[in-house]
Design a protein around this motif. Structure first.
Motif, PDB file in Angstrom:
ATOM      1  N   ILE A  21      86.495  31.310 132.884  1.00  0.00           N
ATOM      2  CA  ILE A  21      86.749  31.280 134.333  1.00  0.00           C
ATOM      3  C   ILE A  21      88.239  31.448 134.636  1.00  0.00           C
ATOM      4  O   ILE A  21      88.625  32.162 135.556  1.00  0.00           O
ATOM      5  CB  ILE A  21      86.210  29.959 134.941  1.00  0.00           C
ATOM      6  CG1 ILE A  21      84.678  29.996 134.974  1.00  0.00           C
ATOM      7  CG2 ILE A  21      86.757  29.743 136.353  1.00  0.00           C
ATOM      8  CD1 ILE A  21      84.028  28.669 135.281  1.00  0.00           C
ATOM      9  N   SER A  22      89.077  30.793 133.830  1.00  0.00           N
ATOM     10  CA  SER A  22      90.532  30.872 134.066  1.00  0.00           C
ATOM     11  C   SER A  22      91.090  32.261 133.789  1.00  0.00           C
ATOM     12  O   SER A  22      92.178  32.605 134.242  1.00  0.00           O
ATOM     13  CB  SER A  22      91.261  29.842 133.195  1.00  0.00           C
ATOM     14  OG  SER A  22      91.188  30.192 131.836  1.00  0.00           O
ATOM     15  N   GLN A  23      90.331  33.061 133.053  1.00  0.00           N
ATOM     16  CA  GLN A  23      90.800  34.405 132.700  1.00  0.00           C
ATOM     17  C   GLN A  23      90.375  35.477 133.708  1.00  0.00           C
ATOM     18  O   GLN A  23      90.859  36.604 133.663  1.00  0.00           O
ATOM     19  CB  GLN A  23      90.295  34.775 131.298  1.00  0.00           C
ATOM     20  CG  GLN A  23      90.935  33.956 130.190  1.00  0.00           C
ATOM     21  CD  GLN A  23      90.309  34.203 128.831  1.00  0.00           C
ATOM     22  OE1 GLN A  23      89.253  34.855 128.725  1.00  0.00           O
ATOM     23  NE2 GLN A  23      90.929  33.688 127.785  1.00  0.00           N
ATOM     24  N   PHE A  24      89.453  35.105 134.597  1.00  0.00           N
ATOM     25  CA  PHE A  24      88.961  36.097 135.560  1.00  0.00           C
ATOM     26  C   PHE A  24      90.037  36.510 136.566  1.00  0.00           C
ATOM     27  O   PHE A  24      90.183  37.693 136.868  1.00  0.00           O
ATOM     28  CB  PHE A  24      87.723  35.568 136.299  1.00  0.00           C
ATOM     29  CG  PHE A  24      86.477  35.584 135.457  1.00  0.00           C
ATOM     30  CD1 PHE A  24      86.022  36.765 134.884  1.00  0.00           C
ATOM     31  CD2 PHE A  24      85.760  34.425 135.220  1.00  0.00           C
ATOM     32  CE1 PHE A  24      84.883  36.800 134.096  1.00  0.00           C
ATOM     33  CE2 PHE A  24      84.618  34.439 134.434  1.00  0.00           C
ATOM     34  CZ  PHE A  24      84.179  35.624 133.878  1.00  0.00           C
ATOM     35  N   GLU A  25      90.781  35.546 137.098  1.00  0.00           N
ATOM     36  CA  GLU A  25      91.810  35.862 138.089  1.00  0.00           C
ATOM     37  C   GLU A  25      92.889  36.787 137.522  1.00  0.00           C
ATOM     38  O   GLU A  25      93.275  37.769 138.187  1.00  0.00           O
ATOM     39  CB  GLU A  25      92.430  34.582 138.637  1.00  0.00           C
ATOM     40  CG  GLU A  25      93.118  34.764 139.979  1.00  0.00           C
ATOM     41  CD  GLU A  25      92.223  35.335 141.061  1.00  0.00           C
ATOM     42  OE1 GLU A  25      92.688  36.245 141.788  1.00  0.00           O
ATOM     43  OE2 GLU A  25      91.057  34.898 141.179  1.00  0.00           O
ATOM     44  N   PRO A  26      93.403  36.507 136.298  1.00  0.00           N
ATOM     45  CA  PRO A  26      94.370  37.447 135.700  1.00  0.00           C
ATOM     46  C   PRO A  26      93.788  38.848 135.509  1.00  0.00           C
ATOM     47  O   PRO A  26      94.498  39.843 135.658  1.00  0.00           O
ATOM     48  CB  PRO A  26      94.698  36.810 134.344  1.00  0.00           C
ATOM     49  CG  PRO A  26      94.466  35.354 134.560  1.00  0.00           C
ATOM     50  CD  PRO A  26      93.278  35.280 135.487  1.00  0.00           C
ATOM     51  N   LYS A  27      92.479  38.913 135.205  1.00  0.00           N
ATOM     52  CA  LYS A  27      91.824  40.218 135.045  1.00  0.00           C
ATOM     53  C   LYS A  27      91.807  40.963 136.377  1.00  0.00           C
ATOM     54  O   LYS A  27      92.065  42.165 136.427  1.00  0.00           O
ATOM     55  CB  LYS A  27      90.384  40.030 134.542  1.00  0.00           C
ATOM     56  CG  LYS A  27      90.265  39.670 133.075  1.00  0.00           C
ATOM     57  CD  LYS A  27      88.805  39.515 132.681  1.00  0.00           C
ATOM     58  CE  LYS A  27      88.667  39.124 131.224  1.00  0.00           C
ATOM     59  NZ  LYS A  27      87.240  38.912 130.847  1.00  0.00           N
ATOM     60  N   ILE A  28      91.518  40.226 137.454  1.00  0.00           N
ATOM     61  CA  ILE A  28      91.497  40.836 138.790  1.00  0.00           C
ATOM     62  C   ILE A  28      92.902  41.294 139.180  1.00  0.00           C
ATOM     63  O   ILE A  28      93.090  42.394 139.705  1.00  0.00           O
ATOM     64  CB  ILE A  28      90.947  39.833 139.829  1.00  0.00           C
ATOM     65  CG1 ILE A  28      89.443  39.629 139.615  1.00  0.00           C
ATOM     66  CG2 ILE A  28      91.206  40.330 141.260  1.00  0.00           C
ATOM     67  CD1 ILE A  28      88.824  38.537 140.459  1.00  0.00           C
ATOM     68  N   GLU A  29      93.895  40.444 138.910  1.00  0.00           N
ATOM     69  CA  GLU A  29      95.289  40.794 139.220  1.00  0.00           C
ATOM     70  C   GLU A  29      95.733  42.026 138.439  1.00  0.00           C
ATOM     71  O   GLU A  29      96.482  42.862 138.959  1.00  0.00           O
ATOM     72  CB  GLU A  29      96.215  39.614 138.907  1.00  0.00           C
ATOM     73  CG  GLU A  29      96.097  38.461 139.891  1.00  0.00           C
ATOM     74  CD  GLU A  29      96.337  38.891 141.327  1.00  0.00           C
ATOM     75  OE1 GLU A  29      97.319  39.612 141.572  1.00  0.00           O
ATOM     76  OE2 GLU A  29      95.537  38.516 142.203  1.00  0.00           O
ATOM     77  N   ALA A  31      85.724  47.777 139.450  1.00  0.00           N
ATOM     78  CA  ALA A  31      86.055  46.870 138.340  1.00  0.00           C
ATOM     79  C   ALA A  31      86.111  45.419 138.818  1.00  0.00           C
ATOM     80  O   ALA A  31      85.609  44.511 138.150  1.00  0.00           O
ATOM     81  CB  ALA A  31      87.391  47.273 137.711  1.00  0.00           C
ATOM     82  N   ILE A  32      86.703  45.215 140.000  1.00  0.00           N
ATOM     83  CA  ILE A  32      86.804  43.857 140.564  1.00  0.00           C
ATOM     84  C   ILE A  32      85.420  43.312 140.902  1.00  0.00           C
ATOM     85  O   ILE A  32      85.141  42.125 140.686  1.00  0.00           O
ATOM     86  CB  ILE A  32      87.727  43.853 141.800  1.00  0.00           C
ATOM     87  CG1 ILE A  32      89.182  44.090 141.362  1.00  0.00           C
ATOM     88  CG2 ILE A  32      87.626  42.531 142.562  1.00  0.00           C
ATOM     89  CD1 ILE A  32      90.156  44.254 142.504  1.00  0.00           C
ATOM     90  N   LEU A  33      84.543  44.171 141.421  1.00  0.00           N
ATOM     91  CA  LEU A  33      83.169  43.748 141.726  1.00  0.00           C
ATOM     92  C   LEU A  33      82.451  43.294 140.456  1.00  0.00           C
ATOM     93  O   LEU A  33      81.733  42.278 140.463  1.00  0.00           O
ATOM     94  CB  LEU A  33      82.394  44.900 142.378  1.00  0.00           C
ATOM     95  CG  LEU A  33      82.661  45.147 143.860  1.00  0.00           C
ATOM     96  CD1 LEU A  33      81.926  46.395 144.333  1.00  0.00           C
ATOM     97  CD2 LEU A  33      82.220  43.955 144.698  1.00  0.00           C
ATOM     98  N   ASN A  34      82.657  44.032 139.371  1.00  0.00           N
ATOM     99  CA  ASN A  34      82.041  43.675 138.085  1.00  0.00           C
ATOM    100  C   ASN A  34      82.590  42.357 137.553  1.00  0.00           C
ATOM    101  O   ASN A  34      81.851  41.537 136.996  1.00  0.00           O
ATOM    102  CB  ASN A  34      82.264  44.790 137.058  1.00  0.00           C
ATOM    103  CG  ASN A  34      81.451  46.031 137.375  1.00  0.00           C
ATOM    104  OD1 ASN A  34      80.388  45.952 137.988  1.00  0.00           O
ATOM    105  ND2 ASN A  34      81.940  47.192 136.969  1.00  0.00           N
ATOM    106  N   ILE A  35      83.908  42.166 137.720  1.00  0.00           N
ATOM    107  CA  ILE A  35      84.543  40.913 137.280  1.00  0.00           C
ATOM    108  C   ILE A  35      83.997  39.741 138.092  1.00  0.00           C
ATOM    109  O   ILE A  35      83.686  38.676 137.540  1.00  0.00           O
ATOM    110  CB  ILE A  35      86.082  40.998 137.403  1.00  0.00           C
ATOM    111  CG1 ILE A  35      86.638  42.000 136.392  1.00  0.00           C
ATOM    112  CG2 ILE A  35      86.720  39.632 137.161  1.00  0.00           C
ATOM    113  CD1 ILE A  35      88.101  42.356 136.607  1.00  0.00           C
ATOM    114  N   ASP A  36      83.885  39.936 139.406  1.00  0.00           N
ATOM    115  CA  ASP A  36      83.341  38.885 140.278  1.00  0.00           C
ATOM    116  C   ASP A  36      81.897  38.548 139.897  1.00  0.00           C
ATOM    117  O   ASP A  36      81.498  37.376 139.908  1.00  0.00           O
ATOM    118  CB  ASP A  36      83.399  39.318 141.743  1.00  0.00           C
ATOM    119  CG  ASP A  36      84.771  39.098 142.363  1.00  0.00           C
ATOM    120  OD1 ASP A  36      85.481  38.183 141.909  1.00  0.00           O
ATOM    121  OD2 ASP A  36      85.152  39.849 143.274  1.00  0.00           O
TER     122      ASP A  36
END
Length: 242
Positions: free
Chosen positions: A18-26, A149-154
């Motif tokens: 979960i903590s890695q999702f935001e950096p991936k989005i950024e 990509a962001i939709l997939n990450i979400d």
């Protein structure tokens, strides 16, 4: 492995994910931001060139006005020739005429120089406008890719949240409170594996007794050095199976 320990390992892995999702989005947003930044830089350059062209045209206009004034001056000098009565007046008028002709020559050269600079600036402006057009087309394409990509990450993040929530429904409250206390300072390394008899949170070697307890996995064991929750890593599992 002890059920509580197994749940802690799973929860820790969910929290780490979960903590890695935001950096991936950024990171995805930065891809788009890079192109937008380049486009903005090109726009700034275009505005600068426009101002430079306006300034050159303004200078050229002033020189044309000055040139017209000089030509008028020459005409006036020519008309004065008929009224000359002395050699001194003649020399003075000739000097005035010579200076005016030099100024005309300089004004023409300056106008020519300004015209060449204007043409060069207009060529540069055209290049920048073409570059901006290409950049804006790339931005449209990148934006579609980034948004997807962001939709997939979400989507992936929501799945992890769902699994975490499901796990918490069967979690022991005391164990969860214990985990949260460690997580406050250890962040994503509250639960770490033991590899080669070392805690992979503080990387300190643990004693034989603690190591044996970790390998058995019958209960929750903390690192005596840092306090993190320990579990046996894949290497230790492989060695036991061998």
């Amino acid at each position: 492995m002890n059920k509580y320990l197994q749940d802690l390992v799973s929860l820790s892995k969910y929290d780490t994910a979960i903590s890695q999702f935001e950096p991936k989005i950024e990171k995805e947003k930065m891809k788009l931001a890079t192109f937008v930044e380049i486009a903005e830089s090109i726009k700034t350059s275009i505005n600068t060139v426009y101002l430079e062209i306006d300034e050159l045209k303004s200078k050229r206009t002033k020189n044309n006005i000055h040139l017209s004034e000089l030509k008028t001056k020459l005409d006036n000098i020519a008309s004065k020739n008929k009224d000359i009565t002395t050699e001194k007046e003649l020399k003075a008028l000739q000097l005035e005429e010579e200076i005016a002709k030099e100024q005309i020559s300089f004004a023409n050269e300056e106008i020519e120089r300004l015209e060449k600079l204007t043409v060069a600036k207009e060529e540069k402006l055209k290049e920048l406008q073409e570059k901006l057009k290409t950049e804006e087309e790339d931005i449209k394409e990148i934006k579609v890719v980034v948004e997807e990509a962001i939709l997939n990450i979400d989507k992936e993040r929501n799945e992890v949240y769902a699994k975490r929530s499901e796990l918490l429904t069967q979690f022991d409250n005391k164990v969860l409170t214990f985990y949260e206390k460690i997580k406050r300072w250890a962040k994503d390394t509250a639960v770490v594996p033991v590899k080669k008899q070392a805690c992979y949170g503080c990387f300190m070697k643990i004693n034989d007794k603690t190591y044996a307890e970790v390998l058995r996995g019958d209960e929750i064991v903390n690192c005596l050095h840092c306090g993190r929750i320990l579990y046996k890593g894949e290497e230790e599992v492989s060695q036991e199976e061998a």
